[in-house]
Design a protein around this motif. Sequence first.
Motif, PDB file in Angstrom:
ATOM      1  N   GLY A  31      40.358  41.100  38.661  1.00  0.00           N
ATOM      2  CA  GLY A  31      41.394  40.441  40.200  1.00  0.00           C
ATOM      3  C   GLY A  31      39.628  40.413  41.263  1.00  0.00           C
ATOM      4  O   GLY A  31      39.682  39.382  42.082  1.00  0.00           O
ATOM      5  N   ARG A  32      39.133  41.759  40.915  1.00  0.00           N
ATOM      6  CA  ARG A  32      37.624  42.115  41.711  1.00  0.00           C
ATOM      7  C   ARG A  32      36.405  41.290  41.072  1.00  0.00           C
ATOM      8  O   ARG A  32      35.874  40.329  41.930  1.00  0.00           O
ATOM      9  CB  ARG A  32      37.643  43.084  40.957  1.00  0.00           C
ATOM     10  N   ALA A  33      36.685  40.289  40.043  1.00  0.00           N
ATOM     11  CA  ALA A  33      35.704  39.719  39.697  1.00  0.00           C
ATOM     12  C   ALA A  33      36.033  37.991  40.177  1.00  0.00           C
ATOM     13  O   ALA A  33      35.083  37.326  41.394  1.00  0.00           O
ATOM     14  CB  ALA A  33      36.002  39.297  38.399  1.00  0.00           C
ATOM     15  N   ALA A  34      37.384  38.141  40.349  1.00  0.00           N
ATOM     16  CA  ALA A  34      38.194  36.680  41.118  1.00  0.00           C
ATOM     17  C   ALA A  34      37.582  36.779  42.195  1.00  0.00           C
ATOM     18  O   ALA A  34      37.364  35.195  42.586  1.00  0.00           O
ATOM     19  CB  ALA A  34      39.761  36.792  40.833  1.00  0.00           C
ATOM     20  N   MET A  35      38.247  37.188  43.317  1.00  0.00           N
ATOM     21  CA  MET A  35      37.790  37.477  44.822  1.00  0.00           C
ATOM     22  C   MET A  35      36.136  37.655  45.209  1.00  0.00           C
ATOM     23  O   MET A  35      35.411  36.738  45.749  1.00  0.00           O
ATOM     24  CB  MET A  35      37.936  38.676  45.097  1.00  0.00           C
ATOM     25  N   ASP A  36      35.031  37.755  44.301  1.00  0.00           N
ATOM     26  CA  ASP A  36      33.684  37.515  44.289  1.00  0.00           C
ATOM     27  C   ASP A  36      32.937  36.873  43.639  1.00  0.00           C
ATOM     28  O   ASP A  36      32.734  35.586  44.404  1.00  0.00           O
ATOM     29  CB  ASP A  36      33.286  39.093  43.513  1.00  0.00           C
ATOM     30  N   PHE A  37      34.550  35.860  42.761  1.00  0.00           N
ATOM     31  CA  PHE A  37      33.956  34.374  42.344  1.00  0.00           C
ATOM     32  C   PHE A  37      33.724  33.526  43.591  1.00  0.00           C
ATOM     33  O   PHE A  37      33.396  32.313  43.691  1.00  0.00           O
ATOM     34  CB  PHE A  37      34.594  33.768  41.098  1.00  0.00           C
ATOM     35  N   GLU A  38      35.243  33.323  44.069  1.00  0.00           N
ATOM     36  CA  GLU A  38      35.561  33.104  45.496  1.00  0.00           C
ATOM     37  C   GLU A  38      34.513  32.930  46.809  1.00  0.00           C
ATOM     38  O   GLU A  38      34.320  31.847  47.307  1.00  0.00           O
ATOM     39  CB  GLU A  38      37.284  33.379  45.520  1.00  0.00           C
ATOM     40  N   VAL A  39      33.988  34.447  46.598  1.00  0.00           N
ATOM     41  CA  VAL A  39      33.414  34.450  47.986  1.00  0.00           C
ATOM     42  C   VAL A  39      31.664  33.280  47.117  1.00  0.00           C
ATOM     43  O   VAL A  39      30.766  32.676  48.120  1.00  0.00           O
ATOM     44  CB  VAL A  39      32.891  36.083  47.601  1.00  0.00           C
ATOM     45  N   ALA A  57      43.571  33.629  43.937  1.00  0.00           N
ATOM     46  CA  ALA A  57      42.934  34.713  43.707  1.00  0.00           C
ATOM     47  C   ALA A  57      43.618  35.835  44.072  1.00  0.00           C
ATOM     48  O   ALA A  57      43.435  36.377  43.861  1.00  0.00           O
ATOM     49  CB  ALA A  57      41.753  33.938  43.476  1.00  0.00           C
ATOM     50  N   ALA A  58      43.664  35.880  45.446  1.00  0.00           N
ATOM     51  CA  ALA A  58      44.243  36.496  45.824  1.00  0.00           C
ATOM     52  C   ALA A  58      45.521  36.995  45.227  1.00  0.00           C
ATOM     53  O   ALA A  58      45.645  38.260  45.605  1.00  0.00           O
ATOM     54  CB  ALA A  58      43.784  36.845  47.141  1.00  0.00           C
ATOM     55  N   LEU A  59      46.505  36.312  45.220  1.00  0.00           N
ATOM     56  CA  LEU A  59      47.905  37.015  44.589  1.00  0.00           C
ATOM     57  C   LEU A  59      48.190  37.438  43.977  1.00  0.00           C
ATOM     58  O   LEU A  59      48.473  38.238  43.074  1.00  0.00           O
ATOM     59  CB  LEU A  59      48.785  35.642  44.651  1.00  0.00           C
ATOM     60  N   ASP A  60      46.706  36.260  42.797  1.00  0.00           N
ATOM     61  CA  ASP A  60      46.901  36.842  41.149  1.00  0.00           C
ATOM     62  C   ASP A  60      45.891  38.411  40.913  1.00  0.00           C
ATOM     63  O   ASP A  60      46.895  39.887  40.559  1.00  0.00           O
ATOM     64  CB  ASP A  60      45.916  36.030  40.681  1.00  0.00           C
ATOM     65  N   ALA A  61      45.124  39.077  42.418  1.00  0.00           N
ATOM     66  CA  ALA A  61      44.793  40.542  42.288  1.00  0.00           C
ATOM     67  C   ALA A  61      45.321  41.134  42.307  1.00  0.00           C
ATOM     68  O   ALA A  61      45.371  42.101  41.962  1.00  0.00           O
ATOM     69  CB  ALA A  61      43.450  40.451  43.261  1.00  0.00           C
ATOM     70  N   PHE A  62      46.527  40.867  43.778  1.00  0.00           N
ATOM     71  CA  PHE A  62      47.540  41.552  44.353  1.00  0.00           C
ATOM     72  C   PHE A  62      48.115  42.343  42.921  1.00  0.00           C
ATOM     73  O   PHE A  62      48.491  43.182  42.676  1.00  0.00           O
ATOM     74  CB  PHE A  62      48.489  40.950  45.244  1.00  0.00           C
ATOM     75  N   ALA A  63      48.694  41.138  41.897  1.00  0.00           N
ATOM     76  CA  ALA A  63      49.769  41.518  40.958  1.00  0.00           C
ATOM     77  C   ALA A  63      49.688  42.059  40.077  1.00  0.00           C
ATOM     78  O   ALA A  63      50.477  43.012  39.688  1.00  0.00           O
ATOM     79  CB  ALA A  63      50.220  40.147  40.392  1.00  0.00           C
ATOM     80  N   GLU A  64      47.841  42.629  39.851  1.00  0.00           N
ATOM     81  CA  GLU A  64      47.416  43.151  39.132  1.00  0.00           C
ATOM     82  C   GLU A  64      47.939  44.852  39.330  1.00  0.00           C
ATOM     83  O   GLU A  64      48.271  45.365  38.912  1.00  0.00           O
ATOM     84  CB  GLU A  64      46.026  43.690  38.761  1.00  0.00           C
ATOM     85  N   ILE A  65      47.786  45.139  40.952  1.00  0.00           N
ATOM     86  CA  ILE A  65      48.052  45.751  41.352  1.00  0.00           C
ATOM     87  C   ILE A  65      48.949  46.262  42.134  1.00  0.00           C
ATOM     88  O   ILE A  65      49.482  47.452  43.153  1.00  0.00           O
ATOM     89  CB  ILE A  65      46.651  46.991  42.746  1.00  0.00           C
ATOM     90  N   GLY A 110      51.898  39.392  53.674  1.00  0.00           N
ATOM     91  CA  GLY A 110      50.556  40.166  54.699  1.00  0.00           C
ATOM     92  C   GLY A 110      49.883  41.552  54.125  1.00  0.00           C
ATOM     93  O   GLY A 110      48.384  41.222  54.522  1.00  0.00           O
ATOM     94  N   PHE A 111      49.812  41.363  53.260  1.00  0.00           N
ATOM     95  CA  PHE A 111      48.992  42.565  52.681  1.00  0.00           C
ATOM     96  C   PHE A 111      47.738  42.448  51.872  1.00  0.00           C
ATOM     97  O   PHE A 111      45.910  42.262  51.806  1.00  0.00           O
ATOM     98  CB  PHE A 111      49.331  43.821  51.385  1.00  0.00           C
ATOM     99  N   VAL A 112      48.919  40.743  51.310  1.00  0.00           N
ATOM    100  CA  VAL A 112      47.584  39.989  50.352  1.00  0.00           C
ATOM    101  C   VAL A 112      46.400  39.598  51.623  1.00  0.00           C
ATOM    102  O   VAL A 112      44.935  39.523  51.166  1.00  0.00           O
ATOM    103  CB  VAL A 112      48.226  38.913  49.774  1.00  0.00           C
ATOM    104  N   HIS A 113      46.757  38.938  52.638  1.00  0.00           N
ATOM    105  CA  HIS A 113      46.263  38.226  53.874  1.00  0.00           C
ATOM    106  C   HIS A 113      45.333  38.559  54.321  1.00  0.00           C
ATOM    107  O   HIS A 113      44.110  39.174  54.674  1.00  0.00           O
ATOM    108  CB  HIS A 113      47.167  37.599  54.540  1.00  0.00           C
ATOM    109  N   GLY A 114      46.037  40.183  54.709  1.00  0.00           N
ATOM    110  CA  GLY A 114      45.428  41.382  55.832  1.00  0.00           C
ATOM    111  C   GLY A 114      43.609  42.144  54.932  1.00  0.00           C
ATOM    112  O   GLY A 114      42.816  41.835  54.932  1.00  0.00           O
ATOM    113  N   GLU A 115      44.297  42.716  53.670  1.00  0.00           N
ATOM    114  CA  GLU A 115      43.242  42.994  53.098  1.00  0.00           C
ATOM    115  C   GLU A 115      42.458  42.647  52.115  1.00  0.00           C
ATOM    116  O   GLU A 115      41.369  43.080  51.321  1.00  0.00           O
ATOM    117  CB  GLU A 115      44.837  44.656  52.133  1.00  0.00           C
ATOM    118  N   LEU A 116      43.420  41.595  50.772  1.00  0.00           N
ATOM    119  CA  LEU A 116      42.738  40.358  50.151  1.00  0.00           C
ATOM    120  C   LEU A 116      42.023  39.315  50.465  1.00  0.00           C
ATOM    121  O   LEU A 116      40.366  39.371  51.118  1.00  0.00           O
ATOM    122  CB  LEU A 116      43.959  40.101  49.241  1.00  0.00           C
TER     123      LEU A 116
END
Length: 348
Positions: A10-18, A83-91, A140-146
């Motif tokens: 999930g971290r790699a996916a979010m970094d890739f989106e950036v 990508a954020a939804l997938d990263a959240f699903a892992e945690i 809300g968590f996905v939007h606000g934190e991820l």
Amino acid sequence: MMDFQLKQRGRAAMDFEVAVAKAGGRAMQAAEAEMAGIGLGPDLLPEDMEERHRVIDEAMAGSSPFRLRALLAEYSARNHGLAALDAFAEIRDEVAPALTSAAEGPTTIDYREGFEPPEYWARSWFHRSHGGWDAVPENGFVHGELIHRKFVSKIFAGDIYANRRVVAREAADRAYDRILELGTSSGHYTVALSEVFPEAEIWGIDPSPAMLEQARRVGNERGLDWKLFVGVGEDTGFEDASFDMVTAYAIHHELPTAIVDAVFAEAHRLLRPGGTVLIADVPRYADIDRLASWRFDWAARYGGEPFWRESAMIDFAAHAEGAGFVEVRSGTVAPYANPYFVIGRKPR
């Protein structure tokens, strides 16, 4: 803030989106350099926005950087939320206890059972958030934190959180007993209001229960007594003359112009005599050059912003005066003229 760690994937996916978004920005810079070379500078572009798009699209049809920017913009707009939804699903299982416990505390939500969101909001996937703001209970968590902290804040030109405090301080020439925030979302501006006006009672309203639940967590984690309500800014249901300030940040570009007028009228009704209205939103096209405004408009096309241009092309000061406010002034936050704000008073 809640302490959590994304899994490696999930971290790699979010970094890739950036990285994709930043690469798109570099492609746009290269495309604009080509535009300058063929005489498409800010002073030579057509005044009409649709004509501006047509001229640039035709002139740049063969440009590799221009085509690359479009490809990356579409990819980013379509995939960053997924990508954020997938990263959240892992945690999800790891953070679930903290999410539950953070719902308890002094900040509360009135869900107003039976509330029906307006059609303009219900049919729009703003920011191309897959399924809309309430797609999953934890959105809300996905939007606000991820999405906000691990994507938007890393590609935003400037400090996206400091800007909220800068805007709030525009109204810091007096004390306020009760402040209403329109469009609370996941609570970022609410935090700024509490920091700038620590003695004020903060109320917030938003049509998304999922976003308000994240705002409630944020408030409770800080021990703050926010009063949150499901609803909309043009028809809050609150009593006349019940607030000292009504404010909103980056909400009006998600409203049709007719609703913008209704929001200013509602703010006037809700304020006590002498009360303050403070509204901040996307850069006003009149405050920036034709190339910069085209750039914002082009990005809004990809970014799921159906009302962006309407908002960016109106003069909020005139709308505030039309609603009955006085001592109205407008301005922008340097150095990018983003956001644009208007502030005024209800006559005593």
